[in-house]
Design a protein around this motif. Structure first.
Motif, PDB file in Angstrom:
ATOM      1  N   ASP A 113       0.821  -1.214   0.000  1.00 43.77           N
ATOM      2  CA  ASP A 113       0.000   0.000   0.000  1.00 43.77           C
ATOM      3  C   ASP A 113       0.856   1.266   0.000  1.00 43.77           C
ATOM      4  OD1 ASP A 113      -2.199  -1.641   0.124  1.00 43.77           O
ATOM      5  OD2 ASP A 113      -2.439  -1.472   2.289  1.00 43.77           O
ATOM      6  N   TYR A 114       2.168   1.130   0.045  1.00 43.10           N
ATOM      7  CA  TYR A 114       3.060   2.288   0.153  1.00 43.10           C
ATOM      8  C   TYR A 114       3.961   2.391  -1.077  1.00 43.10           C
ATOM      9  CZ  TYR A 114       1.889   2.391   5.150  1.00 43.10           C
ATOM     10  OH  TYR A 114       1.229   2.449   6.349  1.00 43.10           O
ATOM     11  N   LEU A 115       4.385   3.615  -1.355  1.00 49.42           N
ATOM     12  CA  LEU A 115       5.449   3.834  -2.328  1.00 49.42           C
ATOM     13  C   LEU A 115       6.775   3.769  -1.578  1.00 49.42           C
ATOM     14  CD1 LEU A 115       6.332   4.695  -5.233  1.00 49.42           C
ATOM     15  CD2 LEU A 115       6.382   7.041  -4.355  1.00 49.42           C
ATOM     16  N   LYS A 116       7.637   2.870  -1.981  1.00 48.93           N
ATOM     17  CA  LYS A 116       8.897   2.638  -1.268  1.00 48.93           C
ATOM     18  C   LYS A 116      10.037   3.221  -2.098  1.00 48.93           C
ATOM     19  CE  LYS A 116       7.438  -1.513  -1.453  1.00 48.93           C
ATOM     20  NZ  LYS A 116       6.019  -1.177  -1.753  1.00 48.93           N
ATOM     21  N   VAL A 117      10.768   4.157  -1.476  1.00 47.77           N
ATOM     22  CA  VAL A 117      11.783   4.944  -2.173  1.00 47.77           C
ATOM     23  C   VAL A 117      13.130   4.782  -1.479  1.00 47.77           C
ATOM     24  CG1 VAL A 117      12.445   7.254  -2.954  1.00 47.77           C
ATOM     25  CG2 VAL A 117      10.019   6.629  -2.809  1.00 47.77           C
ATOM     26  N   SER A 118      14.171   4.633  -2.273  1.00 45.75           N
ATOM     27  CA  SER A 118      15.521   4.599  -1.726  1.00 45.75           C
ATOM     28  C   SER A 118      16.431   5.404  -2.656  1.00 45.75           C
ATOM     29  CB  SER A 118      16.005   3.148  -1.578  1.00 45.75           C
ATOM     30  OG  SER A 118      17.198   3.109  -0.814  1.00 45.75           O
ATOM     31  N   ILE A 119      17.741   5.369  -2.396  1.00 43.36           N
ATOM     32  CA  ILE A 119      18.698   6.167  -3.162  1.00 43.36           C
ATOM     33  C   ILE A 119      19.865   5.276  -3.569  1.00 43.36           C
ATOM     34  CG2 ILE A 119      20.083   8.277  -3.202  1.00 43.36           C
ATOM     35  CD1 ILE A 119      18.533   9.207  -0.712  1.00 43.36           C
ATOM     36  N   CYS A 120      20.352   5.479  -4.778  1.00 45.22           N
ATOM     37  CA  CYS A 120      21.540   4.763  -5.231  1.00 45.22           C
ATOM     38  C   CYS A 120      22.638   5.772  -5.572  1.00 45.22           C
ATOM     39  CB  CYS A 120      21.235   3.874  -6.434  1.00 45.22           C
ATOM     40  SG  CYS A 120      20.601   4.753  -7.890  1.00 45.22           S
ATOM     41  N   ILE A 174      35.870  -2.786   3.248  1.00 48.10           N
ATOM     42  CA  ILE A 174      35.186  -2.935   1.968  1.00 48.10           C
ATOM     43  C   ILE A 174      34.165  -4.066   2.017  1.00 48.10           C
ATOM     44  CG2 ILE A 174      36.996  -4.419   1.028  1.00 48.10           C
ATOM     45  CD1 ILE A 174      34.590  -1.963  -0.802  1.00 48.10           C
ATOM     46  N   ASP A 175      34.454  -5.111   2.782  1.00 42.04           N
ATOM     47  CA  ASP A 175      33.479  -6.205   2.913  1.00 42.04           C
ATOM     48  C   ASP A 175      32.261  -5.744   3.691  1.00 42.04           C
ATOM     49  OD1 ASP A 175      35.111  -7.910   1.507  1.00 42.04           O
ATOM     50  OD2 ASP A 175      36.025  -8.799   3.292  1.00 42.04           O
ATOM     51  N   TRP A 176      32.501  -5.040   4.779  1.00 41.63           N
ATOM     52  CA  TRP A 176      31.382  -4.544   5.600  1.00 41.63           C
ATOM     53  C   TRP A 176      30.552  -3.529   4.826  1.00 41.63           C
ATOM     54  CZ3 TRP A 176      29.677   0.122   7.556  1.00 41.63           C
ATOM     55  CH2 TRP A 176      28.733   0.060   8.583  1.00 41.63           C
ATOM     56  N   PHE A 177      31.223  -2.584   4.194  1.00 40.00           N
ATOM     57  CA  PHE A 177      30.508  -1.508   3.507  1.00 40.00           C
ATOM     58  C   PHE A 177      29.718  -2.020   2.310  1.00 40.00           C
ATOM     59  CE2 PHE A 177      30.502   2.161   0.488  1.00 40.00           C
ATOM     60  CZ  PHE A 177      29.634   2.960   1.222  1.00 40.00           C
ATOM     61  N   SER A 178      30.296  -2.914   1.541  1.00 40.68           N
ATOM     62  CA  SER A 178      29.573  -3.450   0.392  1.00 40.68           C
ATOM     63  C   SER A 178      28.379  -4.286   0.842  1.00 40.68           C
ATOM     64  CB  SER A 178      30.504  -4.278  -0.498  1.00 40.68           C
ATOM     65  OG  SER A 178      31.068  -5.360   0.208  1.00 40.68           O
ATOM     66  N   LYS A 179      28.563  -5.058   1.912  1.00 42.20           N
ATOM     67  CA  LYS A 179      27.459  -5.878   2.432  1.00 42.20           C
ATOM     68  C   LYS A 179      26.295  -5.015   2.883  1.00 42.20           C
ATOM     69  CE  LYS A 179      28.156  -7.523   6.498  1.00 42.20           C
ATOM     70  NZ  LYS A 179      28.742  -8.319   7.604  1.00 42.20           N
ATOM     71  N   VAL A 180      26.594  -3.965   3.636  1.00 39.32           N
ATOM     72  CA  VAL A 180      25.531  -3.081   4.115  1.00 39.32           C
ATOM     73  C   VAL A 180      24.880  -2.336   2.949  1.00 39.32           C
ATOM     74  CG1 VAL A 180      25.048  -1.027   5.488  1.00 39.32           C
ATOM     75  CG2 VAL A 180      26.535  -2.798   6.402  1.00 39.32           C
ATOM     76  N   SER A 181      25.683  -1.832   2.028  1.00 45.76           N
ATOM     77  CA  SER A 181      25.139  -1.085   0.893  1.00 45.76           C
ATOM     78  C   SER A 181      24.219  -1.956   0.042  1.00 45.76           C
ATOM     79  CB  SER A 181      26.277  -0.539   0.030  1.00 45.76           C
ATOM     80  OG  SER A 181      27.077   0.360   0.755  1.00 45.76           O
ATOM     81  N   LEU A 182      24.630  -3.190  -0.197  1.00 49.11           N
ATOM     82  CA  LEU A 182      23.830  -4.086  -1.027  1.00 49.11           C
ATOM     83  C   LEU A 182      22.533  -4.496  -0.339  1.00 49.11           C
ATOM     84  CD1 LEU A 182      26.684  -6.306  -2.488  1.00 49.11           C
ATOM     85  CD2 LEU A 182      25.380  -4.549  -3.682  1.00 49.11           C
ATOM     86  N   SER A 183      22.492  -4.401   0.984  1.00 49.88           N
ATOM     87  CA  SER A 183      21.256  -4.765   1.689  1.00 49.88           C
ATOM     88  C   SER A 183      20.130  -3.773   1.419  1.00 49.88           C
ATOM     89  CB  SER A 183      21.516  -4.860   3.203  1.00 49.88           C
ATOM     90  OG  SER A 183      21.686  -3.572   3.788  1.00 49.88           O
ATOM     91  N   PHE A 184      20.463  -2.620   0.845  1.00 49.03           N
ATOM     92  CA  PHE A 184      19.443  -1.619   0.532  1.00 49.03           C
ATOM     93  C   PHE A 184      18.913  -1.764  -0.885  1.00 49.03           C
ATOM     94  CE2 PHE A 184      21.494   0.147   4.187  1.00 49.03           C
ATOM     95  CZ  PHE A 184      20.456   0.750   4.882  1.00 49.03           C
ATOM     96  N   VAL A 185      19.398  -2.740  -1.611  1.00 52.71           N
ATOM     97  CA  VAL A 185      18.884  -3.019  -2.946  1.00 52.71           C
ATOM     98  C   VAL A 185      17.868  -4.136  -2.818  1.00 52.71           C
ATOM     99  CG1 VAL A 185      19.455  -3.713  -5.294  1.00 52.71           C
ATOM    100  CG2 VAL A 185      21.075  -2.334  -3.971  1.00 52.71           C
ATOM    101  N   SER A 186      16.633  -3.817  -3.087  1.00 48.34           N
ATOM    102  CA  SER A 186      15.559  -4.774  -2.874  1.00 48.34           C
ATOM    103  C   SER A 186      14.533  -4.659  -3.992  1.00 48.34           C
ATOM    104  CB  SER A 186      14.884  -4.516  -1.515  1.00 48.34           C
ATOM    105  OG  SER A 186      13.694  -5.255  -1.377  1.00 48.34           O
ATOM    106  N   ASP A 187      14.008  -5.786  -4.402  1.00 50.39           N
ATOM    107  CA  ASP A 187      12.944  -5.781  -5.411  1.00 50.39           C
ATOM    108  C   ASP A 187      11.666  -5.151  -4.873  1.00 50.39           C
ATOM    109  OD1 ASP A 187      14.560  -7.003  -7.277  1.00 50.39           O
ATOM    110  OD2 ASP A 187      13.920  -9.031  -6.754  1.00 50.39           O
ATOM    111  N   LYS A 188      11.607  -4.961  -3.555  1.00 54.54           N
ATOM    112  CA  LYS A 188      10.423  -4.341  -2.961  1.00 54.54           C
ATOM    113  C   LYS A 188      10.467  -2.815  -3.033  1.00 54.54           C
ATOM    114  CE  LYS A 188       9.593  -8.150   0.286  1.00 54.54           C
ATOM    115  NZ  LYS A 188       9.449  -8.539   1.713  1.00 54.54           N
TER     116      LYS A 188
END
Length: 207
Positions: free
Chosen positions: A50-57, A121-135
């Motif tokens: 029911d919501y518009l879900k917005v993020s930033i790349c 770089i492992d920590w940062f890439s892991k966290v950054s990629l967690s914000f990429v979602s098909d939702k």
């Protein structure tokens, strides 16, 4: 992370009510400022369709340099701080050491944890990629953040405003992000963010 999320959050805050969940500098403590989409969906139990879900790349090579300077701000006596007078080879080596030297982290973003060691770089890439979602329905691009934000507000019938420049004083030298990278570290980012790069069609720009 390091995508002007705090600036967008602050601008949208004026449209929120007491029932809304806020993070960032105005957080009520229930959520980490960088709570991943999946954790947010899990913890709130909302009907998210029911919501518009917005993020930033953001271009991951540039984003990683921004993360480097954020870490240096918190470690102002580090021998890895890059200086204006540093020759290119030294800049490349300091940046490589930052990326690949295991460091102590005291917080896992989505859950409490014991302190642990990991390559930044492992920590940062892991966290950054967690914000990429098909939702996520819509991504704003950091490179066009004001115009993309204006377009979002227009589509939501909200009055747009000039985004504040928060946390923008961390870089101490004026160098294009490409100047930090050797061929090796350029490849490291390409490998760590391969799906991200493909999805958002980013490339390494040399200046």
């Amino acid at each position: 992370m390091k995508t002007a999320g705090s600036s967008v959050e602050l601008s949208l805050e004026s449209f929120c009510s007491a029932d809304d969940i806020l993070t960032g500098d105005s957080a009520d403590g229930d959520f980490h400022p960088h709570t991943s989409p999946e954790t947010l969906f899990l913890k709130t139990g909302k009907t998210w369709q029911d919501y518009l879900k917005v993020s930033i790349c953001r271009n991951p090579w540039d984003m990683t340099v921004s993360y480097y300077w954020w870490c240096m701000k918190r470690n102002s006596d580090s021998i890895l701080i890059i200086k204006n007078q540093d020759i290119d080879a030294l800049v490349h080596e300091k940046f490589r050491l930052f990326l690949e030297t295991e460091s102590l982290f005291d917080l896992d973003i989505d859950k409490l944890s014991e302190p642990f060691y990991e390559k930044p770089i492992d920590w940062f890439s892991k966290v950054s990629l967690s914000f990429v979602s098909d939702k996520i329905d819509r991504y704003l691009r950091f490179e066009n953040i004001q115009s993309d934000y204006d377009s979002l507000c227009k589509d939501l019938s909200l009055e747009s405003s000039t985004l504040p420049r928060l946390k923008s004083d961390t870089r101490k030298i004026n160098r294009h992000y490409s100047k930090y990278y050797s061929d090796y570290t350029k490849k490291v980012i390409e490998e760590k963010f391969s799906n991200y790069i493909d999805r958002f069609e980013y490339c390494f720009l040399q200046k």
